[in-house]
Motif scaffolding. Structure first.
Motif, PDB file in Angstrom:
ATOM      1  N   UNK A  67       0.826  -1.216   0.000  1.00 14.89           N
ATOM      2  CA  UNK A  67       0.000   0.000   0.000  1.00 14.89           C
ATOM      3  C   UNK A  67       0.858   1.262   0.000  1.00 14.89           C
ATOM      4  N   UNK A  68       1.949   1.236   0.760  1.00 10.18           N
ATOM      5  CA  UNK A  68       2.700   2.479   0.976  1.00 10.18           C
ATOM      6  C   UNK A  68       3.963   2.615   0.115  1.00 10.18           C
ATOM      7  N   UNK A  69       4.379   1.551  -0.585  1.00  4.33           N
ATOM      8  CA  UNK A  69       5.554   1.671  -1.445  1.00  4.33           C
ATOM      9  C   UNK A  69       5.271   2.621  -2.601  1.00  4.33           C
ATOM     10  N   UNK A  70       6.227   3.508  -2.888  1.00  4.94           N
ATOM     11  CA  UNK A  70       6.050   4.464  -3.988  1.00  4.94           C
ATOM     12  C   UNK A  70       6.460   3.811  -5.306  1.00  4.94           C
ATOM     13  N   UNK A  84      -4.054  12.436 -10.082  1.00  6.98           N
ATOM     14  CA  UNK A  84      -5.445  12.552  -9.650  1.00  6.98           C
ATOM     15  C   UNK A  84      -5.558  13.780  -8.739  1.00  6.98           C
ATOM     16  N   UNK A  85      -6.727  13.985  -8.173  1.00 12.28           N
ATOM     17  CA  UNK A  85      -6.923  15.129  -7.277  1.00 12.28           C
ATOM     18  C   UNK A  85      -6.423  14.862  -5.860  1.00 12.28           C
ATOM     19  N   UNK A  86      -5.975  13.636  -5.581  1.00 11.41           N
ATOM     20  CA  UNK A  86      -5.396  13.326  -4.264  1.00 11.41           C
ATOM     21  C   UNK A  86      -3.938  13.782  -4.259  1.00 11.41           C
ATOM     22  N   UNK A 121      -5.139  10.172  -0.428  1.00 12.64           N
ATOM     23  CA  UNK A 121      -5.670   9.140  -1.334  1.00 12.64           C
ATOM     24  C   UNK A 121      -6.431   8.063  -0.561  1.00 12.64           C
ATOM     25  N   UNK A 122      -5.875   7.653   0.586  1.00 14.91           N
ATOM     26  CA  UNK A 122      -6.512   6.588   1.365  1.00 14.91           C
ATOM     27  C   UNK A 122      -7.771   7.073   2.080  1.00 14.91           C
TER      28      UNK A 122
END
Length: 272
Positions: A57-60, A83-85, A91-92
């Motif tokens: 989930x957190x890996x770029x 995106x808008x996040x 995002x989450x």
């Protein structure tokens, strides 16, 4: 007391009688027990699987390198969008922001696609697992792109959307005037599958499209649905979608099931 019961009293770990079924699945079944608790080995494996899911989930994702690879594989320019996040935390917490392009990205795309009309608009995003895209996207596209060209279908430049959700492909497809939007995205990681790539197809993509109009091919990875089976399924759905002018629950998957298929393909009724 039976002989088995006497032997079990001398064992630290009591095996589960269904232990032999483990060879059929990567799921956490038949773990055995140590007294009333999990065996230490299984507990450590659970913690490792949980850590790998969080990493997914957190890996770029290295989008700059991915863009270069996409241009090599597709033979055309690729576009890097947002995106808008604004970051992973937002995002989450705000899935709605991941479903739309930022104003800057939407303007960039509109300037690149005046009057454009393509059969397919390919979109890529890390979704909830950057590891899934890092491991599976390149080998999948190496097989998919030649099949697309053989079918005589036109494709818009690949769009890589940072912090994107499935529905962001609707806006991309609409701006390109594409008949179908296809997004390849990292799925929500499971404890035994942190690297599953999902593929979503929508005919006539427009912002505001609801999930019942999408078809999904899930669990694309070497341990799930093979790349070959995934490409075959996606080409089948694209061909049928273009022929019938629809997608989602109205598009029935009637492709014969091959022996190598191990994943899942279905109309999406309530996606991420």
């Amino acid at each position: 007391m039976t002989m088995d019961e006497k032997n079990n009293k001398t064992q630290t770990v009591i095996p589960n009688p269904w232990d032999s079924l483990k060879r059929f699945t990567g799921a956490r079944i038949a773990l055995g027990r140590c007294g009333a608790s999990l065996p230490t080995g299984e507990l450590l494996r659970f913690r490792l699987a949980h850590a790998r899911a969080k990493d997914a989930v957190y890996t770029a994702l290295d989008y700059e390198r991915l863009k270069t690879d996409m241009e090599r594989i597709t033979g055309t320019d690729a576009l890097l969008l947002d995106s808008r996040a604004h970051d992973r935390a937002e995002y989450l917490k705000r899935p709605d922001l991941g479903r739309r392009l930022s104003e800057e990205s939407a303007a960039l795309l509109a300037s690149r696609a005046p009057g454009a009309a393509y059969d397919i608009a390919p979109v890529i995003s890390e979704g909830l697992s950057a590891i899934a895209i890092e491991r599976n996207l390149r080998p999948f596209l190496e097989l998919f792109c030649p099949e697309l060209r053989r079918a005589g279908l036109s494709a818009a430049p690949a769009c890589l959307v940072r912090q994107g959700r499935v529905a962001v492909a609707d806006e991309v497809g609409s701006l390109f005037g594409a008949r179908i939007a296809v997004i390849l995205i990292g799925e929500r990681p499971g404890l035994s599958s942190p690297d599953s790539m999902g593929i979503y197809l929508t005919f006539g993509p427009r912002p505001g499209t609801t999930d019942e109009r999408r078809n999904c091919i899930s669990n694309v990875r070497p341990e799930g649905m093979s790349y070959e089976a995934g490409v075959s399924k996606l080409m089948y759905l694209i061909t049928q979608s273009l022929r019938l002018g629809l997608s989602g629950i109205a598009l029935k998957d009637e492709q014969p099931i091959g022996g190598e298929l191990q994943g899942d393909s279905h109309a999406l009724g309530g996606g991420e």
